[in-house]
Design a protein around this motif. Structure first.
Motif, PDB file in Angstrom:
ATOM      1  N   LEU A  22       8.881   1.863 -26.101  1.00 38.09           N
ATOM      2  CA  LEU A  22       9.083   0.432 -25.872  1.00 38.09           C
ATOM      3  C   LEU A  22       7.793  -0.235 -25.414  1.00 38.09           C
ATOM      4  O   LEU A  22       7.296  -1.158 -26.059  1.00 38.09           O
ATOM      5  N   SER A  30       8.196   4.925 -34.850  1.00 36.12           N
ATOM      6  CA  SER A  30       9.433   5.418 -34.238  1.00 36.12           C
ATOM      7  C   SER A  30      10.537   4.375 -34.302  1.00 36.12           C
ATOM      8  O   SER A  30      11.686   4.665 -34.016  1.00 36.12           O
ATOM      9  N   TRP A  31      10.193   3.161 -34.650  1.00 38.94           N
ATOM     10  CA  TRP A  31      11.208   2.100 -34.746  1.00 38.94           C
ATOM     11  C   TRP A  31      11.818   2.012 -36.134  1.00 38.94           C
ATOM     12  O   TRP A  31      12.824   1.339 -36.329  1.00 38.94           O
ATOM     13  N   HIS A  54       7.462  -7.640 -40.484  1.00 38.00           N
ATOM     14  CA  HIS A  54       8.003  -8.060 -39.188  1.00 38.00           C
ATOM     15  C   HIS A  54       6.899  -8.802 -38.439  1.00 38.00           C
ATOM     16  O   HIS A  54       6.316  -8.292 -37.475  1.00 38.00           O
ATOM     17  N   PHE A 112      11.118 -10.711 -32.601  1.00 36.75           N
ATOM     18  CA  PHE A 112      12.453 -11.313 -32.483  1.00 36.75           C
ATOM     19  C   PHE A 112      12.706 -12.410 -33.510  1.00 36.75           C
ATOM     20  O   PHE A 112      13.564 -13.259 -33.315  1.00 36.75           O
ATOM     21  N   VAL A 122      13.366   6.456 -32.895  1.00 36.20           N
ATOM     22  CA  VAL A 122      13.971   6.244 -31.586  1.00 36.20           C
ATOM     23  C   VAL A 122      15.479   6.049 -31.709  1.00 36.20           C
ATOM     24  O   VAL A 122      16.234   6.349 -30.792  1.00 36.20           O
ATOM     25  N   HIS A 123      15.915   5.576 -32.869  1.00 31.61           N
ATOM     26  CA  HIS A 123      17.348   5.368 -33.082  1.00 31.61           C
ATOM     27  C   HIS A 123      18.086   6.706 -33.112  1.00 31.61           C
ATOM     28  O   HIS A 123      19.136   6.871 -32.486  1.00 31.61           O
ATOM     29  N   THR A 172      18.223   1.328 -24.812  1.00 25.05           N
ATOM     30  CA  THR A 172      17.486   0.078 -24.599  1.00 25.05           C
ATOM     31  C   THR A 172      16.393  -0.067 -25.649  1.00 25.05           C
ATOM     32  O   THR A 172      16.262  -1.125 -26.282  1.00 25.05           O
ATOM     33  N   ALA A 173      15.609   1.011 -25.831  1.00 29.12           N
ATOM     34  CA  ALA A 173      14.531   0.963 -26.824  1.00 29.12           C
ATOM     35  C   ALA A 173      15.102   0.726 -28.216  1.00 29.12           C
ATOM     36  O   ALA A 173      14.549  -0.041 -29.014  1.00 29.12           O
ATOM     37  N   VAL A 233      16.325  -3.048 -28.352  1.00 27.58           N
ATOM     38  CA  VAL A 233      15.199  -3.989 -28.288  1.00 27.58           C
ATOM     39  C   VAL A 233      14.366  -3.890 -29.559  1.00 27.58           C
ATOM     40  O   VAL A 233      13.974  -4.904 -30.145  1.00 27.58           O
ATOM     41  N   SER A 234      14.111  -2.641 -30.026  1.00 30.07           N
ATOM     42  CA  SER A 234      13.245  -2.493 -31.199  1.00 30.07           C
ATOM     43  C   SER A 234      13.887  -3.109 -32.437  1.00 30.07           C
ATOM     44  O   SER A 234      13.206  -3.715 -33.260  1.00 30.07           O
ATOM     45  N   PHE A 276      15.827  -5.695 -32.569  1.00 25.49           N
ATOM     46  CA  PHE A 276      15.690  -7.148 -32.556  1.00 25.49           C
ATOM     47  C   PHE A 276      14.225  -7.584 -32.531  1.00 25.49           C
ATOM     48  O   PHE A 276      13.906  -8.678 -32.971  1.00 25.49           O
ATOM     49  N   TYR A 277      13.365  -6.713 -31.996  1.00 27.09           N
ATOM     50  CA  TYR A 277      11.934  -7.059 -31.985  1.00 27.09           C
ATOM     51  C   TYR A 277      11.417  -7.114 -33.413  1.00 27.09           C
ATOM     52  O   TYR A 277      10.765  -8.065 -33.822  1.00 27.09           O
ATOM     53  N   TYR A 278      11.718  -6.065 -34.191  1.00 26.39           N
ATOM     54  CA  TYR A 278      11.415  -6.071 -35.631  1.00 26.39           C
ATOM     55  C   TYR A 278      12.690  -6.469 -36.354  1.00 26.39           C
ATOM     56  O   TYR A 278      13.287  -5.683 -37.067  1.00 26.39           O
ATOM     57  N   TRP A 279      13.127  -7.701 -36.183  1.00 32.46           N
ATOM     58  CA  TRP A 279      14.440  -8.165 -36.635  1.00 32.46           C
ATOM     59  C   TRP A 279      14.427  -8.383 -38.116  1.00 32.46           C
ATOM     60  O   TRP A 279      13.463  -8.815 -38.665  1.00 32.46           O
TER      61      TRP A 279
END
Lengths: 598, 293
Positions: free
Chosen positions: A152, A180-181, A201, A205, B123-124, B283-284, B287-288, B290-293
């Motif tokens: 994060l 990792s995302w 991206h 958000f 991370v998912h 949490t990660a 958040v991730s 929606f961060y890379y939505w």
């Protein structure tokens, strides 16, 4: 036999006082009472607590007198037997009695008082696993910290502090740890962006925007004008409206955006084709909302799709092809006389000629489709039929021989043809024909070039040349055999030839994908007597294999995307013949046989 | 204050009923039924709802399952706070624990369907794996809580843990005295046996029951080279041998106790830290997305 009772007391300054006394019996009593042999002043001990008996030389027995037990090597019991040589520690209250015997000596009972053991609570903790492992809290906080930092903090920090650059498929992104995302591999076409998340991206958000897609896909065409699209789409169902309301609350761009149809991170491989539903939602009932559309409703290829419309020229002199439904059994006018059945027949003149030409020239058997129709390099379509390549091997335009070579009429130029034939009059006849060396006016030409032979073309005698020129354009002449004579500006001419190489305006067909089929299983060429026949198969032919996306019984379940594209090709915007739009020439080309107009 | 006998009896019955009912069968398995219905709805809707091109966490259905799953995870982890505050009634700790177990099991279905069976190195999936680790360790915990306490009771043979420790101490005192006449080499072995901490063993030895560097065993093997010689002869070593044997027996009982305790407790060392790690990964994960939505 006797017992040696040894009492060890400790003074205040830690010094030990040892007193020995002998009890000359085989039995001693133990208790708080002063009359016992072994007197233990401890309230936890009974007045008369236990008795110690010597059974043999070293065999001993200790037995509780009352209901209270005692400790034997830490274990509570009321009766114990033991060997004095081995020794044992008896416990009564806070007193410890060590019973032992040195070889043949007396049984020694050493009495000492234990101090309260402060460390015992700690010792008990040793039973628990907690004494062997780091604490649960420590492990939990450690794991929490590592995960939040690596997955994060690092990606977010490096994303916020990066320098913004134009996205590039060739370059890796600057954000650390954001691999990792990724929720899955990108499709083939986007594989180069795998290491560059921020290319798509772009803003935190903020959902992926159309404008971001369009930075690379600059030339993509719109399906239709936005208002027309909205009108065609009609009102949404309650479920869809709710979904979009939620999606837009979370910042999605709304229906019609790129990502509505093009979902990514679905795994490597080709991007998933758009499902039929996306098309049929609008096109299934399009006519009800767009009353001026030329497009018939279509929802499912197997059950709800209109008959194909082909781009055809149907009348002589028609300049642009129009779309005509195959269901209307249209006749095509392409300016040529060409009976497919005659050319494909297994016997007869054409077959005989192909056999005579022989395998050296690529024939040797009755004609097949591929003798005249050459596929394009990708195999998807066919090159235009060309007189020189595909017809002239049989339909020779040779009209003269000079020395060792032949003179051939130039195809596609009527004036030149006339000039050539007219000029033949002025040129001397060749020796063989003029009869210079023969009394009968010339030696017969040998083989196929002899009169009546395969390559003999009778253009008429020199003196009849004007007649020959006219005959060439007549129905039986060398031109009129295939062409339709006409008159342009008072001069003899042939009707222009228009061969469609692409009949479908809004879809495509790939011949390469249908290699395992015979040509004639779709194109009924072997029974077609005239070139006016439209040899395209109707939708029912396709439906023998192709049915809708969900048709489980069909050989090939086919969604719309198999033949149609949402985005018009070439980026020219909406389809050319859409109402309210300037009519552009259709993208397909028409083979004109060039000719010079005088 | 006096109470009516009827009331008193009624109260006692209630108390007994609640005392003897396991959290697993609380209220005739109410929470098992709720969890089963939840799973059934999730599975049926998974196959009923057509998500294109295929099921994944990013469809509306995926987000729905994900929201339910995330809510469940947070609520389930709150047991750690809730259990420190006991109460009776509808939301008694027992009801809460029963729900914790069955809804936690239902999370296997909800979480797995949320993934759409699309897993990878990210991370998912980390969050998913941690969730499964937490649930599986919980299942293990229930299993050992159901079986091992009886074994623990059998092993102690009416001795308290304190008595076990004292027994070793009693033997040690005799051993120390008995070893006085021994030579250097022999007495060193006895010292090593006496000095070794009964509880200074790692998780491997505790769980397996194999104590490879046990100095008592080593000393015993040395002194027990000739078992045929009877105890009580001239040799002081015989007495030491007998005491070492008793010490070994006592240690074995303690070690069996430690082993059962370790098997009973080890899951919590996975369950609790993995839960906190899961909350971080969750949490990660959220958040991730929606961060890379």
């Amino acid at each position: 036999m006797a017992f040696l009772i040894r009492t060890i007391d400790t003074t205040a300054d830690g010094r030990e006082i040892v007193r020995d006394r002998k009890v000359p019996t085989r039995t001693v009593t133990i208790g708080r009472g002063a009359d016992n042999d072994i007197h233990l002043p401890d309230l936890a001990v009974e007045n008369y607590h236990a008795r110690l008996d010597q059974l043999g030389d070293s065999k001993m027995r200790v037995e509780a007198a009352g209901t209270l037990g005692f400790h034997v090597d830490g274990r509570v019991t009321k009766l114990a037997k033991f060997d004095a040589h081995e020794g044992v520690e008896l416990g009564f209250g806070s007193f410890r009695l060590l019973v032992s015997q040195e070889s043949d000596g007396p049984i020694t009972v050493t009495i000492s008082q234990a101090l309260p053991d402060a460390a015992s609570a700690d010792a008990l903790a040793g039973f628990s696993l907690a004494s062997a492992l780091p604490g649960k809290r420590v492990m939990a906080w450690l794991a929490l910290g590592i995960i939040l930092f690596a997955f994060l903090a690092v990606p977010i920090y490096s994303n916020l502090t990066r320098t913004k650059v134009e996205p590039s498929i060739a370059e890796a992104g600057q954000v650390a740890m954001d691999a990792s995302w990724s929720t899955g591999a990108l499709s083939q076409a986007h594989h180069g962006l795998e290491d560059n998340c921020e290319a798509c991206h772009a803003e935190p958000f903020v959902a992926v925007r159309d404008e971001t897609c369009l930075t690379c896909h600059k030339d993509i065409g719109d399906h239709a004008d936005k208002p027309r699209l909205a009108k065609g789409r009609g009102p949404m169902s309650k479920g869809d409206a709710l979904q979009w309301a939620v999606a837009e609350t979370f910042g999605k761009e709304g229906p019609g955006s790129c990502t509505t149809c093009h979902t990514e991170h679905e795994g490597a491989g080709a991007m998933e084709p758009t499902p039929q539903q996306f098309c049929s939602d609008c096109h299934g009932t399009l006519g009800a909302r767009l009353t001026d559309t030329e497009l018939a409703n279509a929802a499912d290829f197997g059950t709800a799709h209109p008959q194909f419309k082909a781009l055809l020229t149907t009348t002589p002199g028609q300049s642009d092809p129009t779309r005509v439904s195959l269901g209307d059994k249209p006749k095509e006018f392409n300016g040529l006389r060409f009976p497919h059945d005659m050319h494909l027949a297994g016997n007869g003149g054409v077959a005989r000629m192909a056999i005579n030409l022989g395998s050296a020239k690529g024939y040797g058997a009755p004609l097949v489709c591929s003798d005249c129709h050459t596929p394009t390099a990708d195999g998807a379509a066919f090159l235009p039929v060309s007189m020189e390549e595909d017809c002239e091997a049989c339909h020779s335009l040779v009209y003269d021989k000079v020395g060792p070579t032949f003179r051939t009429l130039r195809h596609g130029d009527v004036a030149q043809m006339q000039a050539d034939l007219a000029a033949m009059d002025r040129s001397p006849r060749r020796a063989a024909a003029s009869g210079l060396s023969g009394a009968e006016g010339g030696r017969r030409r040998p083989g196929a070039f002899a009169q009546g032979g395969l390559y003999y073309q009778n253009f008429g005698r020199p003196v009849q040349s004007l007649v020959a020129i006219n005959r060439a354009l007549s129905r039986d002449g060398v031109c009129g055999e295939c062409h339709i004579p006409t008159t342009t500006n008072g001069k003899p001419d042939v009707m222009p030839v228009k061969l469609q190489d692409h009949y479908l305006a809004h879809s495509w067909f790939d011949h390469a994908d249908h290699k395992q089929e015979q040509c004639t299983s779709c194109h009924k060429a072997d029974t077609s007597e005239t070139s006016a026949d439209v040899l395209l198969p109707g939708i029912s032919t396709c439906r023998t294999c192709h049915m809708g996306e969900k048709a489980q019984s069909a050989d090939v379940p086919s969604s719309c995307a198999m033949c149609h594209s949402y985005h018009p090709r070439g980026g020219s915007g909406a389809p050319a013949n859409m109402p309210g739009r300037k009519k552009n020439p259709p993208v397909d080309s028409i083979a004109f046989l060039e000719r010079r107009t005088p | 204050m006096a109470t009516l006998p009827g009331q008193d009896e009624n109260f006692r019955e209630q108390r007994q009923a609640s005392d003897h009912e396991s959290f697993l069968s609380h209220k005739r398995m109410r929470w098992l039924k709720i969890a089963l219905v939840l799973c059934l709805v999730a599975v049926v809707s998974y196959f009923w709802i057509d998500v294109t091109p295929r099921h994944n966490g990013g469809s509306w259905y995926g987000y729905t399952l994900g929201t339910i799953g995330a809510g469940l995870i947070v609520w389930l982890s709150l047991l750690g706070i809730r259990k420190r505050n006991m109460s009776a009634g509808r939301w008694s700790l027992k009801a809460w624990t029963s729900a914790h177990v069955y809804l936690g099991l239902a999370l296997i279905v909800i979480g797995t369907l949320h993934t759409g069976f699309q897993l990878g190195l990210n991370v998912h999936t980390l969050a998913y794996v941690l969730m499964m680790v937490v649930i599986l360790s919980g299942i293990y915990g229930i299993a050992v809580y159901a079986t091992l306490p009886a074994a623990l009771s059998n092993n102690s043979k009416e001795m308290t843990r304190k008595q076990m420790v004292e027994a070793v101490a009693a033997i040690d005192r005799q051993l120390h005295d008995a070893a006085q006449p021994l030579g250097r080499e022999d007495s060193d072995l006895v010292i090593a046996a006496l000095e070794q901490d009964t509880f200074d063993w790692g998780i491997g030895a505790r769980l397996s029951g194999h104590y490879r560097n046990c100095t008592t065993t080593r000393a015993l093997n040395h002194f027990a080279s000739d078992w045929s010689r009877p105890v009580g002869s001239e040799e002081p070593a015989d007495k030491v041998r007998a005491l070492l044997g008793r010490r070994k027996n006592q240690l074995d009982q303690i070690r069996r106790h430690m082993r059962i305790k370790a098997l009973l407790e080890v899951w919590l060392y996975v369950h609790i830290p993995a839960t906190i790690a899961l909350l971080a990964a969750l949490t990660a994960h959220i958040v991730s997305v929606f961060y890379y939505w």
